[in-house]
Design a protein around this motif. Structure first.
Motif, short mmCIF file in Angstrom:
data_model
loop_
_atom_site.label_atom_id
_atom_site.label_comp_id
_atom_site.label_asym_id
_atom_site.label_seq_id
_atom_site.Cartn_x
_atom_site.Cartn_y
_atom_site.Cartn_z
N SER A 1 45.09 47.41 -50.47
CA SER A 1 46.23 47.87 -49.33
C SER A 1 46.69 47.11 -48.29
CB SER A 1 46.03 49.30 -48.54
OG SER A 1 46.73 49.60 -48.05
N GLY A 2 47.91 46.31 -48.85
CA GLY A 2 48.23 45.48 -47.36
C GLY A 2 48.15 44.71 -47.71
N ALA A 3 48.22 43.94 -48.59
CA ALA A 3 47.35 42.62 -49.01
C ALA A 3 48.67 41.12 -48.89
CB ALA A 3 46.84 42.41 -50.12
N VAL A 4 48.33 40.36 -48.45
CA VAL A 4 49.96 39.41 -48.20
C VAL A 4 49.43 38.40 -49.26
CG1 VAL A 4 51.94 38.08 -47.47
CG2 VAL A 4 50.82 41.23 -46.89
N CYS A 5 49.94 38.02 -50.39
CA CYS A 5 49.05 36.27 -51.06
C CYS A 5 50.49 35.58 -51.37
CB CYS A 5 49.30 36.91 -52.44
SG CYS A 5 48.89 35.17 -53.90
N LEU A 6 50.03 34.83 -50.20
CA LEU A 6 51.15 33.27 -50.13
C LEU A 6 50.05 32.32 -51.17
CD1 LEU A 6 53.06 31.94 -48.04
CD2 LEU A 6 51.09 30.79 -46.33
N SER A 7 51.68 31.58 -51.26
CA SER A 7 51.68 30.70 -52.30
C SER A 7 52.43 29.77 -52.22
CB SER A 7 51.97 31.25 -53.65
OG SER A 7 51.83 30.79 -54.90
N LEU A 8 51.32 28.93 -51.83
CA LEU A 8 52.32 27.60 -51.63
C LEU A 8 52.04 26.44 -52.85
CD1 LEU A 8 50.15 26.93 -48.21
CD2 LEU A 8 52.90 27.75 -47.82
N VAL A 9 53.44 25.43 -52.72
CA VAL A 9 53.60 25.29 -54.76
C VAL A 9 54.30 23.88 -54.46
CG1 VAL A 9 53.77 27.96 -55.92
CG2 VAL A 9 55.59 26.08 -55.47
N SER A 10 54.07 23.07 -55.61
CA SER A 10 54.21 21.30 -56.23
C SER A 10 55.52 21.18 -55.88
CB SER A 10 53.54 20.63 -55.92
OG SER A 10 53.06 21.46 -57.78
N ASN A 11 56.10 22.68 -56.61
CA ASN A 11 57.50 22.75 -57.77
C ASN A 11 58.63 23.51 -57.61
OD1 ASN A 11 55.20 21.35 -59.20
ND2 ASN A 11 56.40 21.02 -60.64
N GLU A 12 60.07 23.13 -57.56
CA GLU A 12 60.85 24.01 -57.05
C GLU A 12 60.41 24.94 -58.23
OE1 GLU A 12 64.33 22.30 -56.55
OE2 GLU A 12 64.13 20.96 -54.68
N PHE A 13 60.96 26.03 -57.95
CA PHE A 13 61.01 26.98 -59.69
C PHE A 13 61.99 26.57 -60.63
CE2 PHE A 13 62.49 30.58 -61.69
CZ PHE A 13 61.95 31.32 -62.14
N THR A 14 61.36 26.81 -61.92
CA THR A 14 61.47 26.73 -62.79
C THR A 14 61.17 27.23 -64.33
OG1 THR A 14 62.92 25.26 -65.21
CG2 THR A 14 61.19 24.42 -63.50
N GLN B 1 48.87 24.05 -56.75
CA GLN B 1 49.02 25.73 -55.99
C GLN B 1 48.64 25.94 -55.00
OE1 GLN B 1 49.49 29.56 -58.41
NE2 GLN B 1 51.27 30.62 -57.38
N LEU B 2 48.56 26.33 -53.71
CA LEU B 2 47.03 27.18 -53.06
C LEU B 2 47.63 28.75 -52.72
CD1 LEU B 2 45.10 25.46 -51.32
CD2 LEU B 2 46.22 26.02 -49.35
N LEU B 3 46.67 29.26 -53.15
CA LEU B 3 46.59 30.86 -52.45
C LEU B 3 45.82 30.87 -52.10
CD1 LEU B 3 46.00 31.87 -56.33
CD2 LEU B 3 48.33 32.02 -55.38
N ILE B 4 46.65 32.07 -50.83
CA ILE B 4 46.00 32.32 -49.77
C ILE B 4 46.18 33.69 -49.27
CG2 ILE B 4 45.63 31.70 -47.04
CD1 ILE B 4 47.41 29.37 -47.39
N ALA B 5 45.20 34.32 -49.06
CA ALA B 5 45.16 36.30 -48.69
C ALA B 5 45.62 36.10 -46.96
CB ALA B 5 44.09 36.63 -48.75
N VAL B 6 46.97 35.77 -47.06
CA VAL B 6 46.85 35.68 -45.54
C VAL B 6 47.20 37.62 -44.67
CG1 VAL B 6 48.46 34.03 -45.53
CG2 VAL B 6 49.54 36.01 -45.61
N GLY B 7 46.75 38.32 -45.02
CA GLY B 7 46.23 39.98 -45.31
C GLY B 7 45.54 40.63 -46.54
N GLY B 8 45.04 41.01 -45.87
CA GLY B 8 44.05 42.28 -46.93
C GLY B 8 43.01 40.71 -48.21
N SER B 9 42.86 41.12 -48.98
CA SER B 9 42.04 40.55 -50.11
C SER B 9 43.37 40.95 -51.76
CB SER B 9 40.45 41.33 -50.03
OG SER B 9 40.97 42.82 -50.33
N PHE B 10 42.20 40.04 -52.12
CA PHE B 10 42.26 40.34 -53.61
C PHE B 10 41.72 39.47 -53.94
CE2 PHE B 10 45.69 37.86 -51.72
CZ PHE B 10 45.67 36.33 -52.45
N ASP B 11 41.48 39.77 -56.23
CA ASP B 11 40.74 38.31 -57.19
C ASP B 11 41.56 37.68 -57.40
OD1 ASP B 11 38.25 40.04 -55.41
OD2 ASP B 11 38.35 41.68 -57.79
#
Ligand code: TYD
Length: 141
Positions: free
Chosen positions: A106-119, A60-70
């Motif tokens: 507030s307004g954070a968006v976490c984009l998640s790019l992943v290697s597998n289809e959902f299961t 997985q790759l997690l990206i804060a495309v907006g705002g912030s998070f830990d």
């Protein structure tokens, strides 16, 4: 040489001009897995936590495309925390890592790019199960 068995921050391309910035990912060259799925987490109420699981196979790759998070990650031996707040940086998380996400702005968006289809079969959602499985592996962090 980069060791993609370990979690790490990946710097993504940033194309800057007077109109603003553009960042992209391209499987194989900018991220270390073939991209199969993307999802995004948003409108997280203050104080809420996401994640709370690990994966058997999924990278997985997690990206804060907006705002912030830990992002708090563990290999079952130790913990590390990352603050994501730059749209041109991604946190790469290989399989076998427990993760929780919190402290969403507030307004954070976490984009998640992943290697597998959902299961659901790929999830380990019980922390004690994760701890047991992690003891069968060498430390990853
Ligand atoms: P989950 O992965 O547990 O969320 P978080 O990222 O906070 O850990 O997913 C929440 C719910 O959404 C769960 O019921 C599974 C479902 N879901 C899908 O149906 N497809 C997906 O691609 C994802 C990521 C989740």
């Amino acid at each position: 040489m980069t060791d993609f068995t370990k979690p790490q921050i990946i710097q993504l391309p940033k194309i800057h001009d007077l109109r603003g910035n553009l960042t992209f990912v391209q499987g194989g060259s900018t991220i270390p897995f073939e991209l199969k799925r993307a999802y995004w987490i948003y409108d997280v109420p203050a104080g809420e936590e996401r994640g709370g699981h690990s994966h058997h196979e999924m990278s997985q790759l997690l990206i804060a495309v907006g705002g912030s998070f830990d992002v708090n990650i563990s290999d079952g031996y130790s913990w590390r925390s990352f603050t994501l707040n730059r749209p041109f940086e991604g946190l790469f998380i290989p399989p076998g890592i427990w993760r929780t996400l919190d402290n969403f702005s507030s307004g954070a968006v976490c984009l998640s790019l992943v290697s597998n289809e959902f299961t659901e079969d790929d999830y380990v959602r019980d922390y004690e199960d994760f701890k047991r499985l992690s003891q069968l592996r060498e430390p990853i962090l």
